[in-house]
Design an enzyme around this catalytic site. Structure first.
Site, PDB file in Angstrom:
ATOM      1  N   ARG A 173      11.957  -5.346   4.851  1.00 10.70           N
ATOM      2  CA  ARG A 173      11.609  -3.921   4.651  1.00 10.70           C
ATOM      3  C   ARG A 173      12.472  -3.005   5.517  1.00 10.70           C
ATOM      4  NH1 ARG A 173       5.597  -1.804   5.464  1.00 10.70           N
ATOM      5  NH2 ARG A 173       5.850  -2.777   7.507  1.00 10.70           N
ATOM      6  N   ARG A 206      11.127  -1.356  11.095  1.00 12.78           N
ATOM      7  CA  ARG A 206       9.992  -1.132  11.995  1.00 12.78           C
ATOM      8  C   ARG A 206       9.953  -2.210  13.085  1.00 12.78           C
ATOM      9  NH1 ARG A 206       4.790   0.113   8.243  1.00 12.78           N
ATOM     10  NH2 ARG A 206       3.830  -1.126   9.896  1.00 12.78           N
ATOM     11  N   LYS A 212       0.840  -1.214   0.000  1.00 14.37           N
ATOM     12  CA  LYS A 212       0.000   0.000   0.000  1.00 14.37           C
ATOM     13  C   LYS A 212       0.869   1.257   0.000  1.00 14.37           C
ATOM     14  CE  LYS A 212      -2.105  -1.017   3.873  1.00 14.37           C
ATOM     15  NZ  LYS A 212      -1.395  -2.281   4.211  1.00 14.37           N
ATOM     16  N   ARG A 219      -9.662   0.600   8.470  1.00 15.61           N
ATOM     17  CA  ARG A 219      -9.346  -0.819   8.613  1.00 15.61           C
ATOM     18  C   ARG A 219     -10.266  -1.529   9.602  1.00 15.61           C
ATOM     19  NH1 ARG A 219      -3.362   0.143   8.696  1.00 15.61           N
ATOM     20  NH2 ARG A 219      -2.734  -1.757   9.669  1.00 15.61           N
ATOM     21  N   ARG A 222      -0.329  -9.321  13.072  1.00 17.93           N
ATOM     22  CA  ARG A 222      -0.978  -8.274  12.256  1.00 17.93           C
ATOM     23  C   ARG A 222      -1.829  -8.924  11.156  1.00 17.93           C
ATOM     24  NH1 ARG A 222       4.224  -5.315  10.598  1.00 17.93           N
ATOM     25  NH2 ARG A 222       2.908  -4.102   9.174  1.00 17.93           N
TER      26      ARG A 222
HETATM   27  P1  AP5 Z   1       4.800  -1.560   1.877  1.00 18.85           P
HETATM   28  O1  AP5 Z   1       4.486  -0.726   0.686  1.00 18.85           O
HETATM   29  O2  AP5 Z   1       5.531  -0.935   3.011  1.00 18.85           O
HETATM   30  O3  AP5 Z   1       3.469  -2.299   2.407  1.00 18.85           O
HETATM   31  P2  AP5 Z   1       2.217  -1.747   3.204  1.00 18.85           P
HETATM   32  O4  AP5 Z   1       1.017  -2.388   2.612  1.00 18.85           O
HETATM   33  O5  AP5 Z   1       2.262  -0.266   3.281  1.00 18.85           O
HETATM   34  O6  AP5 Z   1       2.514  -2.431   4.613  1.00 18.85           O
HETATM   35  P3  AP5 Z   1       2.391  -1.844   6.088  1.00 18.85           P
HETATM   36  O7  AP5 Z   1       3.166  -2.809   6.982  1.00 18.85           O
HETATM   37  O8  AP5 Z   1       2.791  -0.421   6.140  1.00 18.85           O
HETATM   38  O9  AP5 Z   1       0.905  -2.033   6.371  1.00 18.85           O
HETATM   39  P4  AP5 Z   1       0.194  -1.959   7.716  1.00 18.85           P
HETATM   40  O10 AP5 Z   1      -1.173  -1.739   7.239  1.00 18.85           O
HETATM   41  O11 AP5 Z   1       0.393  -3.129   8.591  1.00 18.85           O
HETATM   42  O12 AP5 Z   1       0.951  -0.813   8.531  1.00 18.85           O
HETATM   43  P5  AP5 Z   1       0.555   0.673   8.873  1.00 18.85           P
HETATM   44  O13 AP5 Z   1       1.790   1.477   8.883  1.00 18.85           O
HETATM   45  O14 AP5 Z   1      -0.585   1.111   8.057  1.00 18.85           O
HETATM   46  O15 AP5 Z   1       5.616  -2.842   1.331  1.00 18.85           O
HETATM   47  C1  AP5 Z   1       6.127  -3.831   2.212  1.00 18.85           C
HETATM   48  C2  AP5 Z   1       7.508  -4.309   1.729  1.00 18.85           C
HETATM   49  O16 AP5 Z   1       7.348  -4.999   0.494  1.00 18.85           O
HETATM   50  C3  AP5 Z   1       8.502  -3.164   1.450  1.00 18.85           C
HETATM   51  O17 AP5 Z   1       9.794  -3.557   1.829  1.00 18.85           O
HETATM   52  C4  AP5 Z   1       8.410  -2.951  -0.076  1.00 18.85           C
HETATM   53  O18 AP5 Z   1       9.628  -2.469  -0.627  1.00 18.85           O
HETATM   54  C5  AP5 Z   1       8.084  -4.364  -0.559  1.00 18.85           C
HETATM   55  N1  AP5 Z   1       7.207  -4.371  -1.736  1.00 18.85           N
HETATM   56  C6  AP5 Z   1       6.124  -3.580  -1.979  1.00 18.85           C
HETATM   57  N2  AP5 Z   1       5.544  -3.930  -3.153  1.00 18.85           N
HETATM   58  C7  AP5 Z   1       6.261  -4.984  -3.635  1.00 18.85           C
HETATM   59  C8  AP5 Z   1       6.154  -5.800  -4.816  1.00 18.85           C
HETATM   60  N3  AP5 Z   1       5.171  -5.605  -5.730  1.00 18.85           N
HETATM   61  N4  AP5 Z   1       7.052  -6.787  -4.982  1.00 18.85           N
HETATM   62  C9  AP5 Z   1       8.046  -7.007  -4.055  1.00 18.85           C
HETATM   63  N5  AP5 Z   1       8.202  -6.252  -2.924  1.00 18.85           N
HETATM   64  C10 AP5 Z   1       7.319  -5.264  -2.721  1.00 18.85           C
HETATM   65  O19 AP5 Z   1       0.038   0.494  10.382  1.00 18.85           O
HETATM   66  C11 AP5 Z   1       0.940   0.201  11.427  1.00 18.85           C
HETATM   67  C12 AP5 Z   1       0.178   0.089  12.730  1.00 18.85           C
HETATM   68  O20 AP5 Z   1      -0.426   1.358  13.054  1.00 18.85           O
HETATM   69  C13 AP5 Z   1      -0.995  -0.920  12.742  1.00 18.85           C
HETATM   70  O21 AP5 Z   1      -0.558  -2.222  13.031  1.00 18.85           O
HETATM   71  C14 AP5 Z   1      -1.861  -0.321  13.855  1.00 18.85           C
HETATM   72  O22 AP5 Z   1      -1.355  -0.606  15.134  1.00 18.85           O
HETATM   73  C15 AP5 Z   1      -1.725   1.184  13.629  1.00 18.85           C
HETATM   74  N6  AP5 Z   1      -2.737   1.714  12.694  1.00 18.85           N
HETATM   75  C16 AP5 Z   1      -2.511   2.312  11.493  1.00 18.85           C
HETATM   76  N7  AP5 Z   1      -3.652   2.658  10.894  1.00 18.85           N
HETATM   77  C17 AP5 Z   1      -4.643   2.264  11.730  1.00 18.85           C
HETATM   78  C18 AP5 Z   1      -6.062   2.317  11.646  1.00 18.85           C
HETATM   79  N8  AP5 Z   1      -6.684   2.858  10.574  1.00 18.85           N
HETATM   80  N9  AP5 Z   1      -6.779   1.803  12.676  1.00 18.85           N
HETATM   81  C19 AP5 Z   1      -6.172   1.275  13.754  1.00 18.85           C
HETATM   82  N10 AP5 Z   1      -4.831   1.184  13.894  1.00 18.85           N
HETATM   83  C20 AP5 Z   1      -4.064   1.672  12.883  1.00 18.85           C
HETATM   84 MG    MG Z   2       2.406   1.137   4.869  1.00 24.35          MG
END
Ligand code: AP5
Ligand code: MG
Length: 227
Positions: free
Chosen positions: A129, A162, A13, A88, A173
């Site tokens: 990552r 992270r 994402k 989410r 997660r």
């Molecule tokens: P990346 O692009 O970083 O993936 P992502 O989908 O953004 O993954 P996240 O871990 O950021 O998602 P998340 O939803 O768990 O975390 P968030 O920060 O939102 O890609 C991942 C890796 O793969 C990278 O190394 C990239 O280079 C590689 N990659 C990407 N595309 C690729 C491809 N096509 N091929 C190969 N490699 C590839 O949330 C973190 C925490 O915050 C949550 O756990 C929660 O505690 C809290 N939080 C955030 N939002 C909320 C909410 N709305 N409600 C409640 N709690 C929340």
């Molecule tokens: Mg992300």
């Protein structure tokens, strides 16, 4: 253009959000990035969120919705935005859709884009990552390495891993994703099927391909379904 990016943790994402927002000149609203900055600054929000995030649980709907509400009132959101990692839970989705006690106006979403990736690929992606904390720029040790090992390409600052990217926390997660966030896929698909002038267009993309190929498919679908 108002877009929601849906997908499991590690689906890509954030990676695709950077490309989409640069092209359409809209801000990326990543609740995860906002929370991580709050944690690093030691704000009240950061102190509340840190342990929850480190253990892979979700921050409360109330806190998240207030955070997003304050963000979308800022002037740069006037011509649209991209939500990355929000909503989410069903209550978060409902808060966008209805006049709720949190958000006192309706936000009309044009596109909901799902990036679909299976769990084992996600575990591989997240263990490699690295991120640049200040900008949210994302790298991968093998799939998308920085030009200089462990340094951000733009600022030269150090990259970090992270805390929630250990295998154990990633699996937690993913469990939470399947339980609390995956129902949103049906929620938005059903809404599109039922129709109505405010129904967002639902797009599902296979996220197993390369970053470039996923990007190409997302852009093609957005352009084909332009509103
Ligand atoms: P990346 O692009 O970083 O993936 P992502 O989908 O953004 O993954 P996240 O871990 O950021 O998602 P998340 O939803 O768990 O975390 P968030 O920060 O939102 O890609 C991942 C890796 O793969 C990278 O190394 C990239 O280079 C590689 N990659 C990407 N595309 C690729 C491809 N096509 N091929 C190969 N490699 C590839 O949330 C973190 C925490 O915050 C949550 O756990 C929660 O505690 C809290 N939080 C955030 N939002 C909320 C909410 N709305 N409600 C409640 N709690 C929340
Ligand atoms: Mg992300």
């Amino acid at each position: 253009m108002r877009i929601i990016l849906l997908g499991a943790p590690g689906a890509g994402k954030g990676t695709q959000a950077k490309l989409i927002t640069a092209y359409y000149h809209i801000p990326q609203i990543s609740t995860g990035d906002m929370l991580r900055v709050a944690v690093s600054q030691g704000t009240h929000l950061g102190l509340q969120a840190k342990a929850i995030m480190d253990s892979g649980q979700l921050v409360s709907d109330e806190v998240i919705i207030r955070l997003v509400e304050a963000r979308i009132r800022q002037a740069d959101c006037i011509n649209g935005f991209l939500f990355d990692g929000f909503p989410r839970t069903l209550p978060q989705a409902e808060a966008i859709r209805a006049n709720s006690i949190f958000i006192d106006f309706v936000i009309e979403i044009d596109h909901v884009v799902e990036i679909a990736v299976d769990d084992e690929e996600i575990v591989k992606r997240l263990s490699g990552r690295r991120i640049h904390l200040a900008s949210g720029r994302i790298y991968h040790l093998s799939y998308n390495p920085p030009h200089i090992p462990n340094k951000d390409d733009v600022t030269g600052e150090a990259l970090i891993q992270r805390k929630d990217d250990t295998e154990e926390t990633v699996r937690e997660r993913l469990r939470i994703y399947h339980h609390q966030t995956k129902p949103l896929l049906c929620y938005y698909q059903d809404w599109q099927l039922r129709g109505g002038p405010d129904a967002p267009c639902y797009i599902s993309i296979d996220g197993h391909a390369s970053v470039e190929e996923v990007r190409r498919q997302i852009f093609a679908a957005l352009e084909q379904n332009k509103r």
